[in-house]
Design an enzyme around this catalytic site. Structure first.
Site, short mmCIF file in Angstrom:
data_model
loop_
_atom_site.label_atom_id
_atom_site.label_comp_id
_atom_site.label_asym_id
_atom_site.label_seq_id
_atom_site.Cartn_x
_atom_site.Cartn_y
_atom_site.Cartn_z
N TYR A 22 16.32 -1.72 -13.18
CA TYR A 22 16.03 -1.03 -11.92
C TYR A 22 17.30 -0.46 -11.27
CZ TYR A 22 11.36 -3.13 -12.14
OH TYR A 22 10.10 -3.50 -12.53
N LYS B 263 13.85 -10.40 -24.35
CA LYS B 263 13.38 -9.79 -25.61
C LYS B 263 14.59 -9.68 -26.55
CE LYS B 263 9.90 -7.66 -26.39
NZ LYS B 263 8.85 -8.04 -27.36
N ASP C 197 9.50 -9.23 -12.68
CA ASP C 197 8.58 -8.50 -11.82
C ASP C 197 7.15 -8.70 -12.32
OD1 ASP C 197 7.70 -6.82 -9.88
OD2 ASP C 197 8.68 -5.01 -10.64
N ASP D 78 4.23 -11.83 -10.94
CA ASP D 78 2.93 -11.39 -10.42
C ASP D 78 1.80 -12.04 -11.23
OD1 ASP D 78 3.98 -9.89 -8.44
OD2 ASP D 78 3.04 -8.00 -9.03
#
Ligand code: NAD
Length: 368
Positions: free
Chosen positions: A142, A192, A249, A253
């Site tokens: 981000y 990952k 993120d 959630d």
């Protein structure tokens, strides 16, 4: 001991409504437990824009840097959708996170027994669930450069860059290991590493910090996509999960919604320790300003009240009082007290926002 200081930023929409209920808990702590806080209040988001033409005034920012903890309600609303990006209400929140350098975002996913029917998963999979996701919040894809939309030949290319330095990974890893020591002593790190170099570095650094500083904590590594599957298959296998900004993120959630309503979810964002040893800290419910129910007394204040409980635990070293608030919430839910968002198919009469706050205060009284 100096009086612990707390800056309250109610914000927009249901923010001021849910914060009014937190005020009741703070007053209760002063009156019944002799725990007095130096509380100040200021504007953020659309409310700050209306008064100052900016979603976060410099004076408010300076105050946030000085206090022991900031507690924020919510920002935003349709009225502000037309504003320029630079003064949108969310920019106030982003400025707080950035300038306070809040790199560790704590998102608990805890299932209260009385609400275990609310999950989309089977009751036995979520009953008693208590995990903590720690998401790196200030770096990663981000924020990485280069970014943007560029022209290459005849077409546009969208570019974002995943970038992590060793020190950025190390500090959030330490937050996770410290947290694990206070809980079930287990960390699962997710990335990952099979397809991303930043993931390989993430895995190596987390392992190195573990081996050098936290060998007593059980550490495992998992690819983030497998982690998403495991979170829905058997979430109780986890204690603390640490992951990067992007995967965090999504995974936070996902984990949060295992437990039911948005009106129940608290969060904390922590930074480096200040001179007094306390971390820079911002506490806020996960939900937004809920313009569809604002001003109607329908909002569930529990997410904001549990955010304050996190402040008691992580900023003020008042773990026992945090437990007390959480137990009071558990009790009112077990007693069947429900705001509208928690009404099941069996129906019933919901309480108002202040009705829920009063019920929690009564449960606190009963805890003495
Ligand atoms: P939202 O979280 O405000 O609302 C989503 C749904 O959940 C709505 O139906 C709402 O009524 C319900 N809900 C949310 N909190 C609740 C509570 N405490 N009690 C009962 N019901 C609750 O998300 P949205 O509708 O996507 O966004 C509304 C505004 O909030 C937008 O301006 C958005 O930008 C902003 N927002 C702010 C934050 C923040 O301040 N951290 C986070 C998300 C969204």
């Amino acid at each position: 001991m100096t009086t612990p200081s707390l800056l309250i930023l109610p914000g927009d929409g249901i923010g001021p409504e849910v914060m009014a209920e937190v005020r009741k808990i703070i007053d209760w702590m002063g009156a019944k437990r002799g725990l007095v806080f130096d509380v100040s209040e200021d504007l953020v988001g659309g409310a700050a824009y209306d008064k100052h033409g900016t979603p976060l005034h410099d004076d408010t920012m300076a105050k946030a840097q000085e206090v022991d903890a900031v507690l924020l309600g919510a920002v935003g609303g349709p009225k502000y959708d037309v504003l320029d990006f630079s003064v949108k209400p969310e920019r106030g929140l982003l400025r707080l996170r950035k300038e306070m350098d809040l790199y560790a975002n704590l998102r608990p996913a805890q299932c209260f027994d009385a609400l275990s029917d609310f999950s989309s998963l089977k009751k036995e999979v979520v009953a008693g669930l208590d995990i903590m996701i720690i998401r790196e919040l200030t770096s990663g894809v981000y924020f990485g450069e280069p970014r943007g939309i560029k022209k290459e030949g005849n077409e546009r290319v969208g570019i974002n860059t995943q970038r992590y330095t060793e020190s950025e990974i190390a500090r959030v890893a330490r937050s996770a290991f410290e947290m694990a020591r206070k809980r079930g002593n287990k960390v699962c790190s997710m990335e990952k590493a099979n397809v991303m170099e930043s993931g390989i570095l993430w895995r190596d650094v987390v392992q190195e910090i573990h081996d050098a500083e936290y060998p007593d904590v059980e550490l495992s590594h998992m690819y983030a996509d497998a982690g998403a599957m495991q979170l829905t298959r058997w979430p109780k296998q986890f204690d603390v999960i640490v992951t990067d900004n992007l995967f965090g993120d999504l995974l936070s959630d996902l984990a949060a919604m295992l437990t039911g309503s948005l009106g129940m979810l608290p969060s904390a964002s922590l930074g480096a320790p200040m001179a007094n040893g306390r971390p820079k800290a911002l506490y806020e419910p996960v939900h937004g300003s809920a313009p569809d129910i604002a001003g109607q007394g329908k909002a569930n204040p529990i997410a904001c009240i549990l955010s304050f409980a996190m402040a008691l635990r992580y900023s003020f070293d008042m773990g026992e009082e945090a437990d007390r608030v959480e137990k009071a919430v558990e009790k009112v839910l077990a007693d069947g007290v429900r705001t509208a968002d928690l009404m099941g198919p069996e129906g019933g009469v919901p309480v108002s926002t202040s009705g829920m706050g009063d019920a929690i205060v009564a449960a606190l009284d009963a805890s003495l």
